[in-house]
Design a protein around this motif. Structure first.
Motif, short mmCIF file in Angstrom:
data_model
loop_
_atom_site.label_atom_id
_atom_site.label_comp_id
_atom_site.label_asym_id
_atom_site.label_seq_id
_atom_site.Cartn_x
_atom_site.Cartn_y
_atom_site.Cartn_z
N ASN A 24 124.84 74.98 9.56
CA ASN A 24 125.06 75.18 10.99
C ASN A 24 123.80 75.58 11.75
N SER A 25 122.78 76.07 11.06
CA SER A 25 121.60 76.57 11.77
C SER A 25 120.34 75.75 11.52
N ARG A 26 120.31 74.90 10.51
CA ARG A 26 119.09 74.18 10.14
C ARG A 26 118.50 73.40 11.31
N GLU A 60 101.86 82.61 14.74
CA GLU A 60 102.43 83.04 16.03
C GLU A 60 103.77 82.36 16.29
N HIS A 61 103.87 81.08 15.95
CA HIS A 61 105.15 80.37 16.12
C HIS A 61 106.22 80.95 15.20
N LEU A 62 105.86 81.23 13.96
CA LEU A 62 106.82 81.84 13.03
C LEU A 62 107.26 83.19 13.55
N ASN A 63 106.32 84.00 14.01
CA ASN A 63 106.67 85.32 14.52
C ASN A 63 107.54 85.24 15.77
N ALA A 64 107.30 84.26 16.62
CA ALA A 64 108.15 84.08 17.80
C ALA A 64 109.58 83.75 17.37
N TYR A 65 109.70 82.90 16.36
CA TYR A 65 111.04 82.59 15.84
C TYR A 65 111.68 83.85 15.26
N ARG A 66 110.93 84.64 14.51
CA ARG A 66 111.49 85.83 13.88
C ARG A 66 111.92 86.88 14.90
N GLN A 67 111.40 86.80 16.13
CA GLN A 67 111.79 87.71 17.20
C GLN A 67 112.91 87.14 18.08
N SER A 68 113.33 85.92 17.80
CA SER A 68 114.30 85.24 18.66
C SER A 68 115.75 85.65 18.37
N GLU A 69 116.60 85.40 19.34
CA GLU A 69 118.03 85.64 19.16
C GLU A 69 118.60 84.76 18.05
N LEU A 70 118.09 83.54 17.94
CA LEU A 70 118.55 82.63 16.89
C LEU A 70 118.32 83.26 15.52
N PHE A 71 117.10 83.71 15.26
CA PHE A 71 116.81 84.33 13.97
C PHE A 71 117.68 85.56 13.75
N GLN A 72 117.77 86.40 14.77
CA GLN A 72 118.54 87.64 14.63
C GLN A 72 119.99 87.35 14.23
N SER A 73 120.61 86.35 14.85
CA SER A 73 122.01 86.06 14.53
C SER A 73 122.16 85.42 13.15
N TRP A 75 120.03 85.65 10.59
CA TRP A 75 119.65 86.61 9.55
C TRP A 75 120.73 87.66 9.34
N LYS A 76 121.37 88.10 10.41
CA LYS A 76 122.44 89.10 10.29
C LYS A 76 123.57 88.55 9.41
N GLU A 77 123.97 87.32 9.64
CA GLU A 77 125.03 86.70 8.83
C GLU A 77 124.57 86.51 7.39
N THR A 78 123.34 86.07 7.22
CA THR A 78 122.82 85.74 5.89
C THR A 78 122.64 86.99 5.04
N LYS A 79 122.03 88.02 5.59
CA LYS A 79 121.72 89.20 4.77
C LYS A 79 122.98 89.93 4.30
#
Length: 97
Positions: A24-26, A60-73, A75-79
């Protein structure tokens, strides 16, 4: 180009739930600015161990992704499904003559 590898060990009964999250996220992750590619690898001998392999234009692009709402949601489900702490590595291609 930055290569990011994240190794994750899931509780065996949660592997299907993780696969659903990844499916669903790829495309959303791959569409994120600076992301060139995302794929999922499964350990040959431990089917509950997976690694993501992604290519990014820069740290910088990776870090921007890691700070995004997409990553947060995602990662929360995954962890919530982990059996062990994940491991992550960042690499760059090295050309040796």
């Amino acid at each position: 180009m930055l290569i990011r590898i994240v190794r994750m060990t899931f509780r065996e009964e949660e592997t299907e739930a993780f696969l659903a999250i990844f499916r669903n996220s790829r495309d959303k992750i791959q569409s994120f600015a600076g992301c060139r590619h995302v794929e999922l690898l499964q350990d040959l001998h431990q089917p509950n161990v997976f690694s993501t392999y992604s290519l990014w234009d820069s740290e910088e692009h990776l870090n921007a992704y890691r700070q995004s709402e997409l990553f947060q949601s995602v990662w929360k489900e995954t962890k919530a499904l982990f059996a062990a702490k994940p491991q992550a590595w960042s690499h760059r291609h090295l050309i040796v003559d």
